[in-house]
Design an enzyme around this catalytic site. Sequence first.
Site, PDB file in Angstrom:
ATOM      1  CB  SER A 161     -24.043 -33.219-105.195  1.00 53.43           C
ATOM      2  OG  SER A 161     -25.239 -33.890-104.857  1.00 53.43           O
ATOM      3  CE1 TYR A 192     -25.624 -33.734-110.220  1.00 51.43           C
ATOM      4  CE2 TYR A 192     -26.007 -34.804-108.108  1.00 51.43           C
ATOM      5  CZ  TYR A 192     -25.809 -33.656-108.849  1.00 51.43           C
ATOM      6  OH  TYR A 192     -25.779 -32.435-108.224  1.00 51.43           O
ATOM      7  CE  LYS A 244     -22.290 -32.320-109.013  1.00 54.61           C
ATOM      8  NZ  LYS A 244     -21.699 -30.993-109.335  1.00 54.61           N
TER       9      LYS A 244
END
Length: 242
Positions: A148, A161, A165
């Site tokens: 991401s 998150y 990533k």
Amino acid sequence: MSRTDPNLLKNKVAVITGAGRGIGRAIALAYASAGAAVVCSARGEAEITQTANLIREAGGRAIAHVADVGDYQAIASLFQRASNEYGGIDIVVANAGVALEQRRIADSDPALWSKTIDINLTGAYYTAHAAIPHLRRRGAGKIIMVGSGQRKRPAPGFSAYSCSKSGLWMLTQSLAVELQEDNISVNELIPGPVRTDLTRNAPMPPGEWVKEPADVVPLALFLASMPDAGPSAQSYSLMRRA
């Protein structure tokens, strides 16, 4: 299923996590259309069964296998079944991921923060770890990590998150170095903003190309079809701005 060269991945076997919907389903359908036998995995049985049925209805080969990437034994069983069913494994797409809450660090739930890391990062490690023996037996292979742009673009409420990533990028680098002698390439695919259930509440970078899952397919096919001696430890992005 998307139109592509039906021989591009002929005789290849691909295992895809998070294949029940969104990007994972789009990649599964495309790989099958390109001639690969596809093992579709996710936690939701109904969704991956539907993905596998779509592939078979179009004349492709696919099986559905329920597995949680946070459970190492379940992931090990996934790869063993894939190898038993199709004689080996050539391509692994570590796509499963979550964004469990959108709260700033001070207000976040420590349990959800930890679970996000467990699924997005440790789950990818489990996937690679369980796949490596099967890829080595083939003498070559490809691992594609779905990363991401948020690994280096922090946004309020998405710390878990983003951190997961960021770790996934380093995991990609470490695997690429360690597996070079085994002729196994490991690369990161960064889709950028894509309309999926996962990104429904995620901030979209201004001016970015907001894609549909099918828009990720050409890059996923490219990474899966590169020569065995092709590039490794690379990040391939569909974002307009890195």
